[in-house]
Design an enzyme around this catalytic site. Structure first.
Site, PDB file in Angstrom:
ATOM      1  N   CYS A  76       0.833  -1.209   0.000  1.00  5.83           N
ATOM      2  CA  CYS A  76       0.000   0.000   0.000  1.00  5.83           C
ATOM      3  C   CYS A  76       0.863   1.252   0.000  1.00  5.83           C
ATOM      4  O   CYS A  76       1.343   1.692   1.044  1.00  5.83           O
ATOM      5  CB  CYS A  76      -0.931  -0.016   1.216  1.00  5.83           C
ATOM      6  SG  CYS A  76      -1.922   1.482   1.352  1.00  5.83           S
ATOM      7  N   CYS A 134      -0.476   4.106   2.114  1.00  7.55           N
ATOM      8  CA  CYS A 134      -0.262   3.985   3.559  1.00  7.55           C
ATOM      9  C   CYS A 134       1.199   4.255   3.917  1.00  7.55           C
ATOM     10  O   CYS A 134       1.486   4.874   4.929  1.00  7.55           O
ATOM     11  CB  CYS A 134      -0.604   2.574   4.061  1.00  7.55           C
ATOM     12  SG  CYS A 134      -2.054   1.840   3.307  1.00  7.55           S
ATOM     13  N   ASP A 135       2.133   3.759   3.102  1.00 11.09           N
ATOM     14  CA  ASP A 135       3.538   3.722   3.523  1.00 11.09           C
ATOM     15  C   ASP A 135       4.488   4.593   2.704  1.00 11.09           C
ATOM     16  O   ASP A 135       5.665   4.713   3.050  1.00 11.09           O
ATOM     17  CB  ASP A 135       4.043   2.260   3.476  1.00 11.09           C
ATOM     18  CG  ASP A 135       3.226   1.364   4.392  1.00 11.09           C
ATOM     19  OD1 ASP A 135       2.771   1.855   5.432  1.00 11.09           O
ATOM     20  OD2 ASP A 135       3.026   0.185   4.055  1.00 11.09           O
TER      21      ASP A 135
END
Ligand code: NAP
Length: 323
Positions: free
Chosen positions: A137, A140-141
């Site tokens: 992701c 997300c990261d």
């Protein structure tokens, strides 16, 4: 004694399919209950720009879109429940659903809209470094890779979108693809080729992930050219796996008919599953289109079919007393 609730329509899942089913069921006065699951809002909550959902001339954000869908579903009368269904019994109506909270729901009709989740390569080293430099992701990261070099594995829309998104942070992004052409949309491919931070390694697969163990940290990717067999090791800070999705259908495993791939089988031009009164909509049943807008359309069909089913078969005998 467990807390129990019986409803005419219960929807499991809170992506575009689930919320659209809820909006239609609520407006048909069926008082639906929607159980959100572990990732409220579904896959669109871990994406950023959405440009292909009709109705918005400007680019919108995935999490914002899902928030609007949830508000709309609640506004028209859906009971939106923050819980996770861990067991279902579809042997007879009303269907019985058990949640992590201990709450038990009985559903006269059930709409499965549990979606899909990111697939992994299943390399032992990939799993070892998951969360320590290996991710599925970028939204997300990606932030953790400012000024760093990353790889993206895959050649579909997800891989190309993730690569483009990662250029906001990373100094260099290399897309690693096993063939020599992408299956991503042309417009995304054009953007990728025009981005000076992105390069592509064709005919290449990730064979292994190398790194430190104390503390855990990715340091290198071992890559194999599938045409020549040549193996190279490349120093890298992060690896994003973007090789597609698997349907989240385990919950009803052995109870409804599925395809070999795990997608729930539905009747032609319908969301009806092999169990009368159980409908499936969105990515859990759609292995072809898998778009937010097609999921929403299927959610609408599922609610209309549940309404028709209830009109034809009536509500099930209450099972509340049995608990
Ligand atoms: P996808 O279209 O199935 O693409 C998966 C990619 O990963 C393919 O290029 C595939 O290679 C590669 N791959 C699969 N298994 C692999 C393995 N074991 N090793 C190496 N490579 C592997 O999946 P997706 O990109 O996640 O997209 C899923 C669906 O969501 C699609 O319908 C897509 O259009 C949709 N989507 C849409 C948007 C958007 O509209 N903006 C954004 C994201 C996703 P091959 O090409 O060789 O098969």
């Amino acid at each position: 004694m467990s807390k129990t609730t019986q409803a005419k329509v219960v929807i499991i899942g809170s992506g575009p399919a689930g919320y659209t089913a809820a909006i239609y069921a609520a407006r048909a006065m069926l008082d639906p209950i929607l159980i959100q699951g572990v990732q409220p809002g579904g896959q669109l909550t871990i994406t950023t720009d959405v440009e292909n959902y009709p109705g918005f001339a400007d680019v919108i954000q995935g999490p914002w879109l899902m928030e609007q869908m949830q508000k709309q579903a609640a506004h028209v009368g859906t009971q939106v429940v923050t819980d996770h269904v861990n067991k279902v019994d579809l042997a007879r109506r009303p269907f019985r659903l058990e949640c992590d909270s201990g709450h038990i729901y009985f559903a006269d009709t059930l709409i499965l809209a549990t979606g899909a989740q990111a697939r992994w390569l299943d390399l032992p080293s990939e799993q070892k470094f998951r969360g320590y430099g290996v991710s599925a992701c970028a939204t997300c990261d990606g932030f953790f890779y400012r000024g760093k070099e990353v790889l993206v594995i895959g050649g579909g829309n997800t891989a190309v979108e993730e690569a483009l998104f990662l250029t906001n942070f990373a100094s260099k992004v290399t897309v690693v693809h096993r063939r020599d052409s992408f299956r991503a949309e042309r417009i995304l491919q054009e953007r990728l080729y025009q981005n000076p931070k992105i390069s592509v390694l064709w005919h290449t697969v990730l064979q292994d992930v190398g790194g430190d163990e104390n503390p855990f940290k990715v340091k290198a990717a071992v890559l194999r050219n599938v045409k020549t067999g040549e193996i190279t090791e490349r120093p890298i800070d992060g690896i994003f796996i973007a090789i597609g999705h698997s349907p989240a259908s385990e919950l009803v495993g052995g109870q409804v008919e599925m395809k070999h791939s795990g997608y729930i089988k539905t009747a032609p031009h319908s969301t009806a599953t092999s169990v009368p009164g159980v409908f499936a909509a969105g990515d859990v049943a759609d292995d072809i289109y898998r778009q937010a807008v097609t999921a929403a359309g299927l959610g609408c069909i599922a609610a209309l079919e549940a309404e028709k089913f209830l009109a034809a078969h009536g509500e099930a005998e209450p099972r509340l007393a049995a608990e």
